[in-house]
Design an enzyme around this catalytic site. Structure first.
Site, PDB file in Angstrom:
ATOM      1  N   GLU A  39      48.877  -9.239 -28.383  1.00  0.00           N
ATOM      2  CA  GLU A  39      47.953  -8.202 -27.892  1.00  0.00           C
ATOM      3  C   GLU A  39      46.910  -8.851 -26.988  1.00  0.00           C
ATOM      4  O   GLU A  39      46.590  -8.342 -25.911  1.00  0.00           O
ATOM      5  CB  GLU A  39      47.245  -7.508 -29.071  1.00  0.00           C
ATOM      6  CG  GLU A  39      48.167  -6.701 -29.955  1.00  0.00           C
ATOM      7  CD  GLU A  39      47.397  -5.939 -31.035  1.00  0.00           C
ATOM      8  OE1 GLU A  39      46.257  -5.520 -30.809  1.00  0.00           O
ATOM      9  OE2 GLU A  39      47.955  -5.765 -32.141  1.00  0.00           O
ATOM     10  N   GLY A  79      37.155  -5.982 -33.180  1.00  0.00           N
ATOM     11  CA  GLY A  79      36.891  -6.253 -31.761  1.00  0.00           C
ATOM     12  C   GLY A  79      37.536  -7.505 -31.198  1.00  0.00           C
ATOM     13  O   GLY A  79      37.057  -8.063 -30.208  1.00  0.00           O
ATOM     14  N   MET A 112      39.361   4.035 -33.741  1.00  0.00           N
ATOM     15  CA  MET A 112      40.094   4.750 -34.790  1.00  0.00           C
ATOM     16  C   MET A 112      39.819   6.255 -34.784  1.00  0.00           C
ATOM     17  O   MET A 112      39.646   6.869 -35.824  1.00  0.00           O
ATOM     18  CB  MET A 112      39.735   4.176 -36.164  1.00  0.00           C
ATOM     19  CG  MET A 112      40.041   2.703 -36.312  1.00  0.00           C
ATOM     20  SD  MET A 112      41.772   2.312 -35.946  1.00  0.00           S
ATOM     21  CE  MET A 112      42.557   3.073 -37.365  1.00  0.00           C
ATOM     22  N   ARG A 113      39.778   6.815 -33.590  1.00  0.00           N
ATOM     23  CA  ARG A 113      39.429   8.233 -33.491  1.00  0.00           C
ATOM     24  C   ARG A 113      40.322   8.837 -32.415  1.00  0.00           C
ATOM     25  O   ARG A 113      40.523   8.216 -31.369  1.00  0.00           O
ATOM     26  CB  ARG A 113      37.963   8.304 -33.074  1.00  0.00           C
ATOM     27  CG  ARG A 113      37.376   9.666 -32.936  1.00  0.00           C
ATOM     28  CD  ARG A 113      35.869   9.528 -32.906  1.00  0.00           C
ATOM     29  NE  ARG A 113      35.381   9.090 -34.204  1.00  0.00           N
ATOM     30  CZ  ARG A 113      35.097   9.921 -35.205  1.00  0.00           C
ATOM     31  NH1 ARG A 113      35.202  11.207 -35.056  1.00  0.00           N
ATOM     32  NH2 ARG A 113      34.682   9.457 -36.366  1.00  0.00           N
ATOM     33  N   GLU A 115      48.283 -11.960 -31.567  1.00  0.00           N
ATOM     34  CA  GLU A 115      48.280 -13.010 -30.554  1.00  0.00           C
ATOM     35  C   GLU A 115      48.816 -12.474 -29.221  1.00  0.00           C
ATOM     36  O   GLU A 115      48.277 -12.770 -28.155  1.00  0.00           O
ATOM     37  CB  GLU A 115      49.235 -14.097 -31.043  1.00  0.00           C
ATOM     38  CG  GLU A 115      48.732 -15.509 -30.947  1.00  0.00           C
ATOM     39  CD  GLU A 115      49.761 -16.422 -31.591  1.00  0.00           C
ATOM     40  OE1 GLU A 115      50.654 -16.892 -30.870  1.00  0.00           O
ATOM     41  OE2 GLU A 115      49.686 -16.616 -32.841  1.00  0.00           O
ATOM     42  N   ASN A 149      45.385   2.316 -24.065  1.00  0.00           N
ATOM     43  CA  ASN A 149      45.293   1.951 -25.478  1.00  0.00           C
ATOM     44  C   ASN A 149      46.267   0.813 -25.745  1.00  0.00           C
ATOM     45  O   ASN A 149      47.233   0.632 -25.006  1.00  0.00           O
ATOM     46  CB  ASN A 149      45.671   3.171 -26.334  1.00  0.00           C
ATOM     47  CG  ASN A 149      45.561   2.892 -27.820  1.00  0.00           C
ATOM     48  OD1 ASN A 149      44.592   2.272 -28.283  1.00  0.00           O
ATOM     49  ND2 ASN A 149      46.559   3.318 -28.588  1.00  0.00           N
ATOM     50  N   LEU A 171      41.050  11.180 -29.453  1.00  0.00           N
ATOM     51  CA  LEU A 171      40.273  11.894 -28.430  1.00  0.00           C
ATOM     52  C   LEU A 171      40.963  13.222 -28.131  1.00  0.00           C
ATOM     53  O   LEU A 171      42.195  13.302 -28.089  1.00  0.00           O
ATOM     54  CB  LEU A 171      40.167  11.028 -27.169  1.00  0.00           C
ATOM     55  CG  LEU A 171      39.375   9.723 -27.376  1.00  0.00           C
ATOM     56  CD1 LEU A 171      39.600   8.753 -26.219  1.00  0.00           C
ATOM     57  CD2 LEU A 171      37.886   9.999 -27.571  1.00  0.00           C
ATOM     58  N   HIS A 187      48.708  -0.615 -28.888  1.00  0.00           N
ATOM     59  CA  HIS A 187      49.266  -0.209 -30.184  1.00  0.00           C
ATOM     60  C   HIS A 187      50.144  -1.345 -30.715  1.00  0.00           C
ATOM     61  O   HIS A 187      50.955  -1.891 -29.962  1.00  0.00           O
ATOM     62  CB  HIS A 187      50.082   1.079 -30.007  1.00  0.00           C
ATOM     63  CG  HIS A 187      50.601   1.599 -31.296  1.00  0.00           C
ATOM     64  ND1 HIS A 187      49.818   2.274 -32.203  1.00  0.00           N
ATOM     65  CD2 HIS A 187      51.833   1.506 -31.864  1.00  0.00           C
ATOM     66  CE1 HIS A 187      50.538   2.591 -33.266  1.00  0.00           C
ATOM     67  NE2 HIS A 187      51.768   2.140 -33.082  1.00  0.00           N
TER      68      HIS A 187
HETATM   69  C1  GRF Z   1      44.874  -3.887 -33.075  1.00  0.00           C
HETATM   70  O1  GRF Z   1      45.928  -4.226 -33.922  1.00  0.00           O
HETATM   71  C2  GRF Z   1      45.298  -2.822 -32.087  1.00  0.00           C
HETATM   72  O2  GRF Z   1      46.633  -2.914 -31.724  1.00  0.00           O
HETATM   73  C3  GRF Z   1      45.068  -1.545 -32.878  1.00  0.00           C
HETATM   74  O3  GRF Z   1      43.894  -1.797 -33.603  1.00  0.00           O
HETATM   75  C4  GRF Z   1      43.739  -3.203 -33.821  1.00  0.00           C
HETATM   76  C5  GRF Z   1      42.392  -3.567 -33.273  1.00  0.00           C
HETATM   77  O4  GRF Z   1      42.052  -4.900 -33.542  1.00  0.00           O
HETATM   78  N1  GRF Z   1      44.990  -0.414 -31.981  1.00  0.00           N
HETATM   79  P1  GRF Z   1      40.739  -5.514 -32.899  1.00  0.00           P
HETATM   80  O5  GRF Z   1      39.570  -4.612 -33.342  1.00  0.00           O
HETATM   81  O6  GRF Z   1      40.887  -5.524 -31.414  1.00  0.00           O
HETATM   82  O7  GRF Z   1      40.614  -6.891 -33.478  1.00  0.00           O
END
Ligand code: GRF
Length: 202
Positions: free
Chosen positions: A174, A12, A90-91, A172, A107, A93, A109
């Site tokens: 993201e 999270g 991690m699912r 970082e 999303n 949809l 990635h």
């Molecule tokens: C991140 O690397 C995101 O890009 C991927 O899952 C990870 C989630 O990390 N989809 P967090 O749970 O937000 O720390």
């Protein structure tokens, strides 16, 4: 003020970046709900600490994925959500669910899409030997990591990088671009034309 819900399965940290961006006043959004499909996910504790309604919905307690998604939909409708933010959810949809929220699910990635779709994108990048990788915020369509791209950030891949080194450098970025992308959507500056995203006003 856009009403968002965040779906997260684990750590999270992106959820935290979004929570922090809301509380600093940068992001004009209300996080109405955080949902996890994993019991005890750190994301749920982060929501708790921020005073955000959160729920673990156990996929195993439903006979079919469609029933699980019906429960998700009921929750979302209950709070009048305008944008669904996937942050380490991690699912996959279903096409039906995505159709219900057409162009309203985003999303993040950890690669420069369309390279390295799917799981372990950072590992794929290190193993391939690319010089640059990064992260992508995109709309979710019926494919996997294929929807229209909203924002990307580039990071350098160093020759001696471990997967963890690269993942940390990407993370970082993201945390920087996810709140920014949501802000652009909240300001109604993001349009999709011919499968591409146009950001109004730059
Ligand atoms: C991140 O690397 C995101 O890009 C991927 O899952 C990870 C989630 O990390 N989809 P967090 O749970 O937000 O720390």
């Amino acid at each position: 003020m856009i009403k968002i819900t965040v779906f997260a399965s684990g750590r999270g940290s992106n959820l935290q970046a979004i929570i922090d961006a809301v509380s600093s006043g940068y992001l004009p959004a209300e996080i109405c709900l955080v949902v996890s499909d994993r019991e005890g996910a750190e994301a749920l504790s982060r929501a708790d600490r921020a005073g955000i309604t959160n729920k673990f919905i156990d996929p195993k307690s439903f006979e079919e994925q469609a029933d699980f998604e019906a429960e998700l939909l009921a929750e979302l409708r209950g709070v009048g959500v305008e944008l669904v933010v996937l942050a380490g959810f991690m699912r996959i949809l279903s096409a039906d669910f995505v159709g219900e929220f057409s162009n309203k699910i985003i999303n993040i990635h950890p690669s420069l899409l369309p390279a390295f779709k799917g799981l372990e994108a950072q590992k794929q990048a290190v193993e391939y030997g690319v010089r640059y990788s990064g992260c992508t915020v995109h709309f979710v369509d019926r494919g996997i990591d294929t929807g229209p791209i909203i924002l990307q950030a580039v990071v350098e891949v160093k020759e001696d990088d471990s997967v963890e080194d690269l993942a940390a450098r990407i993370l970082e970025q993201e945390h920087r671009i996810y709140p920014r992308a949501i802000k652009l959507i909240a300001e109604d500056r993001v349009k999709i034309e011919g499968g591409r995203v146009i950001i109004e006003g730059g």
